[in-house]
Design an enzyme around this catalytic site. Structure first.
Site, short mmCIF file in Angstrom:
data_model
loop_
_atom_site.label_atom_id
_atom_site.label_comp_id
_atom_site.label_asym_id
_atom_site.label_seq_id
_atom_site.Cartn_x
_atom_site.Cartn_y
_atom_site.Cartn_z
N HIS A 34 0.81 -1.30 0.25
CA HIS A 34 0.06 0.03 -0.04
C HIS A 34 0.85 1.40 0.14
CE1 HIS A 34 -3.87 -2.19 1.01
NE2 HIS A 34 -2.88 -3.06 1.36
N ALA A 69 -6.66 -12.65 0.18
CA ALA A 69 -7.36 -11.27 -0.12
C ALA A 69 -7.49 -11.30 -1.68
CB ALA A 69 -6.73 -10.10 0.39
N ASP A 117 -6.47 5.39 1.12
CA ASP A 117 -6.63 3.98 0.91
C ASP A 117 -7.93 3.27 1.26
OD1 ASP A 117 -6.05 0.97 1.12
OD2 ASP A 117 -3.70 1.64 1.34
#
Ligand code: UDP
Length: 483
Positions: A20, A396, A119
């Site tokens: 990220h 994920a 984010d």
């Protein structure tokens, strides 16, 4: 702060994890190149690691309108381990969120931001769906296809397609996902769909953050039209402002090459110390002879799985460069005995490092394949480098990415849910030799399309320009509202 005249100012806030922070720093650099004023807000302990292992302070010092700011998530830099995902979320809610509100009100972050690029994994930090005063652009650092798959979870539960009914149900094709017809099996759905309880907090967390992303002022993806155009057009029906501006690492590189004195080295945003010695090892290997193995920054495997991969790599007879992070193997107590054949096979044909300069490794002439966990950054990096992949997804979005890599983009093979030495050895030989010709056509074509998208006039280039214009327009409107 009351009567200040708004000026362009973008606040960027990534979720505290390697993938990220990496992609959002790339975006920050791209926006800084356009002259926008940027504040990059980072969790203390993450910033501490970046300072320790990268040149970010030097790199960003050339932008007079750029500043780093930090905020705590309740853990100090040396607090280890970080704990469970749910503990981190709870701390971000109870500690970070109120602090951020305070920072915004007090003006500590500078002039009121024109917008916040947040984010999308923690949209709750700003209550994106409660019409915040400052417009929020939700940046999803995952692929558009996996995000689109996330968005169907409530419908799949309602239709009775979730929870998955045991192992025998895993190969069932999932129905009713517009834009993904006949692509995803149950095993390719995001990993949390494997949970038996549809009301499990992890699954529900994902559902909520996905729903909130659609409520944001805009959605940003690190992808490009020629790759995910079909899913992007579905997304645009649900959110009018969708920007596809990736692959960000290639986009940044392309824009920097037009600068007067572009940086000599690839810019890393690593939370670990980069060991460049593997590049010297690669220099000594024949062209396209090495498979690069990396499971990213988060995946943890059991010692038995580690051994199966190790045997498979050695048994394949191919050369390998393996990123073995210090915390890659769970519960590894001391040095377990290493069988002689592994020791010798590795000495002859292998190299292991703790953290590699991945983008340069993938671009190295000696690399012929990439065994990856299908994290989205890694997938894009492999794609741009024109290297066929073997996918071993763990959690994920990775399950969906790997399906697209193998069945839609046809640039790799999917080794999902299998971990034995025979399969590893076979897949390595398939990618490096037996099925190489079959894959290389689309691998080369996809790499070309990725590069074209970020060059002047390309789709990602234009979408970034459009995004910058939209931010400026937002600011102008905010000014007019005050005048
Ligand atoms: N990475 C790196 N060196 C390594 C391993 C990974 O620089 O030895 C970088 C990689 O280039 C990528 C990021 O770490 O940009 C990992 O992100 P990804 O989304 O692939 O996976 P995650 O770590 O989030 O699971």
């Amino acid at each position: 702060m009351e009567n200040e005249k708004p000026e362009h100012h973008v606040l960027i806030f990534p979720f505290p994890a390697q993938g990220h922070v990496n992609s959002m720093l790339k975006l920050a650099e791209l926006l800084s190149l356009s002259g926008l004023r940027i504040t990059f807000l980072n969790i203390h302990r993450i910033h501490h690691k970046l300072i320790l292992h990268t040149d970010i302070q030097f790199r960003f010092s050339r932008f007079p309108n750029f500043q780093f700011q930090t905020i705590t998530d309740g853990l100090s830099a040396d607090n280890r381990p970080i704990g469970k995902f749910s503990d981190l979320i709870n701390r971000l809610k109870s500690v970070t969120k109120p602090l951020l509100m305070q920072m915004l009100v007090s003006g500590q972050l500078g002039p009121t931001p024109t917008c916040i690029i947040l984010d999308g994994l923690f949209n709750f930090i700003i209550d994106v769906d409660a019409e915040p005063k400052i417009p929020v652009f939700s940046f999803r650092t995952i692929s558009a296809c996996s995000f689109w798959a996330y968005s169907f979870v409530p419908k799949l539960i309602e239709d009775g397609q979730l929870p998955i009914k045991g192992e025998e149900d895993m190969d069932r094709i999932v129905d009713g996902m517009a834009g993904m017809e006949n692509i995803l099996r149950c095993r390719d759905l995001p990993s949390f769909c494997r949970l038996e309880d549809p009301f499990d907090p992890t699954l529900q967390y994902s559902v909520t953050q996905t729903r909130k992303s659609f409520k944001a002022h805009a959605l940003i993806f690190n992808t490009f039209e020629d790759l995910e155009g079909s899913v992007l057009s579905h997304l645009r029906r649900r959110c009018s402002n969708v920007y596809a501006i990736g692959p960000l690492h290639a986009h940044l590189k392309s824009r920097l090459s037009g600068e007067e004195s572009p940086p000599a080295l690839e810019s890393y945003n690593s939370l670990w110390e980069v060991d460049r010695s593997c590049l010297t090892w690669l220099d000594a290997q024949p062209s396209k002879s090495v498979i690069y193995v990396s499971f990213g920054s988060v995946v943890v495997m059991g010692d038995d799985q580690f051994r199966e991969f190790w045997h498979g790599l050695v048994d394949s007879g191919k050369r390998f460069l393996w990123l073995v992070r210090s915390n890659l193997v769970a519960g590894k107590d001391g040095e377990n005995e290493v069988p002689t054949e592994l020791e010798e096979g590795t000495k002859e044909r292998g190299c292991m490092v703790g953290w590699a300069p991945q983008v340069e490794v993938l671009a190295h002439e000696a690399i012929g394949g990439f065994l990856t966990h299908s994290g989205w950054n890694s997938t894009l990096e492999g794609m741009v480098a024109g290297v066929p992949m073997i996918c071993w997804p763990q959690f994920a979005d990775q399950q969906t990415n790997s399906r697209y890599v193998s069945e839609v983009w046809r640039i790799g093979l999917d080794m999902k849910d299998v971990c034995d030495r025979e399969t590893v050895a076979k897949m390595v030989n398939d990618v490096m030799e037996n099925r190489r010709n079959e894959l290389m056509g689309s691998v080369i074509e996809t790499a070309k399309l990725a590069m074209t998208s970020v060059e002047e006039g390309g789709s990602s280039y234009c979408d970034l320009e459009r995004m910058i214009d939209d931010i400026q327009l937002l600011c102008q409107r905010q000014r007019e509202a005050i005048d």
